[in-house]
Design an enzyme around this catalytic site. Structure first.
Site, PDB file in Angstrom:
ATOM      1  N   LYS A 197     -48.980  67.163 -12.627  1.00  0.00           N
ATOM      2  CA  LYS A 197     -47.825  66.688 -13.396  1.00  0.00           C
ATOM      3  C   LYS A 197     -46.518  67.075 -12.692  1.00  0.00           C
ATOM      4  O   LYS A 197     -46.537  67.905 -11.776  1.00  0.00           O
ATOM      5  CB  LYS A 197     -47.866  67.284 -14.808  1.00  0.00           C
ATOM      6  CG  LYS A 197     -47.776  68.818 -14.851  1.00  0.00           C
ATOM      7  CD  LYS A 197     -48.132  69.343 -16.231  1.00  0.00           C
ATOM      8  CE  LYS A 197     -48.018  70.859 -16.278  1.00  0.00           C
ATOM      9  NZ  LYS A 197     -48.585  71.418 -17.506  1.00  0.00           N
ATOM     10  N   ARG A 209     -48.479  74.227 -30.320  1.00  0.00           N
ATOM     11  CA  ARG A 209     -47.797  73.076 -29.729  1.00  0.00           C
ATOM     12  C   ARG A 209     -48.678  71.879 -30.066  1.00  0.00           C
ATOM     13  O   ARG A 209     -48.840  71.578 -31.241  1.00  0.00           O
ATOM     14  CB  ARG A 209     -47.618  73.306 -28.218  1.00  0.00           C
ATOM     15  CG  ARG A 209     -46.421  72.626 -27.633  1.00  0.00           C
ATOM     16  CD  ARG A 209     -46.173  73.039 -26.195  1.00  0.00           C
ATOM     17  NE  ARG A 209     -47.300  72.779 -25.299  1.00  0.00           N
ATOM     18  CZ  ARG A 209     -47.303  73.047 -23.999  1.00  0.00           C
ATOM     19  NH1 ARG A 209     -46.265  73.627 -23.438  1.00  0.00           N
ATOM     20  NH2 ARG A 209     -48.351  72.763 -23.250  1.00  0.00           N
ATOM     21  N   TYR A 218     -16.528  78.718  -4.468  1.00  0.00           N
ATOM     22  CA  TYR A 218     -15.929  78.549  -5.797  1.00  0.00           C
ATOM     23  C   TYR A 218     -15.793  79.884  -6.514  1.00  0.00           C
ATOM     24  O   TYR A 218     -16.721  80.688  -6.540  1.00  0.00           O
ATOM     25  CB  TYR A 218     -16.796  77.626  -6.652  1.00  0.00           C
ATOM     26  CG  TYR A 218     -16.746  76.184  -6.222  1.00  0.00           C
ATOM     27  CD1 TYR A 218     -15.551  75.465  -6.244  1.00  0.00           C
ATOM     28  CD2 TYR A 218     -17.898  75.540  -5.790  1.00  0.00           C
ATOM     29  CE1 TYR A 218     -15.515  74.136  -5.850  1.00  0.00           C
ATOM     30  CE2 TYR A 218     -17.867  74.210  -5.398  1.00  0.00           C
ATOM     31  CZ  TYR A 218     -16.676  73.506  -5.427  1.00  0.00           C
ATOM     32  OH  TYR A 218     -16.648  72.201  -5.038  1.00  0.00           O
ATOM     33  N   MET A 249     -22.870  72.686  -5.338  1.00  0.00           N
ATOM     34  CA  MET A 249     -23.773  71.557  -5.599  1.00  0.00           C
ATOM     35  C   MET A 249     -24.605  71.205  -4.369  1.00  0.00           C
ATOM     36  O   MET A 249     -25.796  70.942  -4.470  1.00  0.00           O
ATOM     37  CB  MET A 249     -22.945  70.346  -6.053  1.00  0.00           C
ATOM     38  CG  MET A 249     -23.782  69.240  -6.647  1.00  0.00           C
ATOM     39  SD  MET A 249     -22.802  67.811  -7.132  1.00  0.00           S
ATOM     40  CE  MET A 249     -22.102  68.345  -8.672  1.00  0.00           C
TER      41      MET A 249
HETATM   42  C1  LIG Z   1     -49.541  72.383 -17.086  1.00  0.00           C
HETATM   43  C2  LIG Z   1     -50.825  72.570 -17.778  1.00  0.00           C
HETATM   44  C3  LIG Z   1     -51.895  73.236 -17.140  1.00  0.00           C
HETATM   45  C4  LIG Z   1     -51.766  73.907 -15.781  1.00  0.00           C
HETATM   46  O1  LIG Z   1     -51.144  75.166 -15.955  1.00  0.00           O
HETATM   47  P1  LIG Z   1     -50.968  76.200 -14.737  1.00  0.00           P
HETATM   48  O2  LIG Z   1     -50.520  77.439 -15.391  1.00  0.00           O
HETATM   49  O3  LIG Z   1     -49.931  75.636 -13.842  1.00  0.00           O
HETATM   50  O4  LIG Z   1     -52.287  76.325 -14.076  1.00  0.00           O
HETATM   51  C5  LIG Z   1     -53.096  73.280 -17.809  1.00  0.00           C
HETATM   52  N1  LIG Z   1     -53.242  72.739 -19.037  1.00  0.00           N
HETATM   53  C6  LIG Z   1     -52.238  72.123 -19.682  1.00  0.00           C
HETATM   54  C7  LIG Z   1     -52.461  71.562 -21.034  1.00  0.00           C
HETATM   55  C8  LIG Z   1     -50.988  72.036 -19.093  1.00  0.00           C
HETATM   56  O5  LIG Z   1     -49.986  71.435 -19.737  1.00  0.00           O
END
Ligand SMILES: *Cc1c(COP(=O)(O)O)cnc(C)c1O
Length: 402
Positions: free
Chosen positions: A63, A162, A295, A343
């Protein structure tokens, strides 16, 4: 007498009038860039796969554009190393992988809420995460209209608070879902809330243990039905902490990229960091003592100083909260950053390293020779976490795969 243009002739790598490839498409390593070592990711995938063993499958979590490394690069390397499936957060991330011809299982870890999104996921053969009957019914309708089955995973909340249904609803929810003829419930999972803070200890009396027990109990309530489900719970921290958390699959993000979930995480796995952030020195300045830099003049020279201006800033993903706190590696030596990170640029004090030249490469993250700077170092200094540091690098930084 020498003309002005002759003075600089030695510096020019092409003559005007002639158009070279590097003029039309400038080298991505001219200003600032992210270097991604795909072999390191392949290695980490292999190491993790061997670690969890043949009875547990490995989901590579790619992701947020593969935690800033480039989702496609990471997915390819992870699958080569032995990962079995991919995890993404959003529908779009999943579709992007399908368009790039990844044909393995892809689980969407976020929640899709309307029929349009869920139909899209169905069309692209992506597995949605379902937390309740509402979405399950939408999925069933979509699949029924298409005379197919819709594969889903059910999420259970064991203490993350969650996504997921309540633990005590699992049994009833599974029978309701099983009643929907066009749904094929293939997996059930939960997510650990503080496994990274348990610092790789055996799960013992930890909160992770409470979550493990809740998950186990919810599964046991399903009786024989659970044997037909892919059960998964562990992120990187859970995976590295205790094999009891592995179940049928682990979902690994951070460790796939070569990092441990905490600085003092104990593990003998040979994980290799895959990412380096580099930029070039664009100007060298000699300034007097007592001069304000950048800055707000957050830094004033304490001596006659030599400074290097480096072409990377917070718009590239170097958090401004790190101003004056980090060092970078030039020629294998640490040099301190001074003044406010701007920046697009920042300044380093190179008084101790006066031989540094314009154009030289500065390593902000990763190793240069023996020395190395990790995202943990940055996150400790900025009150963040390595996950955020990694996915903070913006598209303006070209990803260069090595
Ligand atoms: C992002 C995520 C992971 C991976 O987590 P890491 O700590 O980066 O290994 C696993 N399961 C879910 C549901 C996640 O959102």
């Amino acid at each position: 007498m020498k003309s002005m243009s002759n003075i600089f002739k030695g510096e020019a790598f092409f003559t005007f009038g002639e158009t070279t490839k590097s003029v039309i498409n400038p080298d991505p390593c001219n200003r600032a860039w992210v270097e991604v070592d795909s072999k390191a990711i392949e290695n980490n995938s292999l190491v993790l796969k061997n670690f969890v063993g043949e009875h547990c499958s490995l989901m590579a979590v790619v992701k947020a554009d593969g935690y800033g490394h480039g989702a496609e690069t990471v997915a390819r390397a992870a699958l080569l190393g032995g990962a079995d499936s991919l995890g993404v957060a959003t529908l779009e991330e999943g579709i992007e992988l399908r368009k790039n011809n990844f044909d393995c299982q892809i689980l969407i870890l976020g929640n899709l809420i309307n029929s349009e999104e869920l139909y899209s996921a169905f069309y692209w053969d992506l597995i949605p995460t379902i937390s309740g009957i509402r979405e399950a019914i939408i999925c069933n309708n979509i699949a029924e209209n298409n005379n197919k089955k819709y594969v889903i995973h059910l999420k259970v909340d064991t203490g993350m608070t969650r996504l997921g249904c309540n633990c005590d609803e699992v049994k009833e929810l599974v029978s309701k879902i099983d009643y929907l003829e066009n749904i094929s419930l293939k997996g059930i999972y939960s997510h650990l809330a503080i496994a990274d803070l348990d610092h790789g200890k055996k799960i013992g009396h930890s909160y992770t243990n409470i979550q493990f027990n809740k998950f186990q109990k919810a599964l046991n309530n399903l009786g024989a039905r659970k044997e037909f489900l892919c059960k998964h719970l562990a992120n990187s921290a859970g995976t590295l902490s205790d094999s009891r958390l592995h179940f049928d699959m682990v979902r690994v993000g951070l460790s796939l990229y070569g990092y441990y979930p905490a600085n003092d995480f104990e593990s003998n796995l040979n994980l290799k960091p895959a990412l380096k952030v580099k930029a070039r020195v664009t100007l060298i300045r000699n300034v007097k003592k007592g001069i304000g830099v950048g800055y707000g003049h957050l830094f004033k020279t304490q001596r006659k100083s030599k400074l290097a201006v480096v072409a990377i800033g917070y718009a590239d993903g170097v958090n401004r909260a790190l101003s004056g706190k980090i060092s970078a590696l030039i020629d294998g030596a640490l040099v301190p950053q001074v003044g406010a990170i701007a920046m697009d640029q920042m300044v380093f004090d190179i008084t101790e390293k006066p031989d540094i030249k314009i154009g030289q490469v500065v390593t902000l993250l990763g190793n240069d020779g023996e020395m190395s700077i990790s995202p943990h170092m940055w996150s400790d200094l900025s009150g963040s976490i390595p996950w955020e540091v990694l996915c903070g690098f913006r598209n303006r930084l070209p990803r260069v795969v090595t």
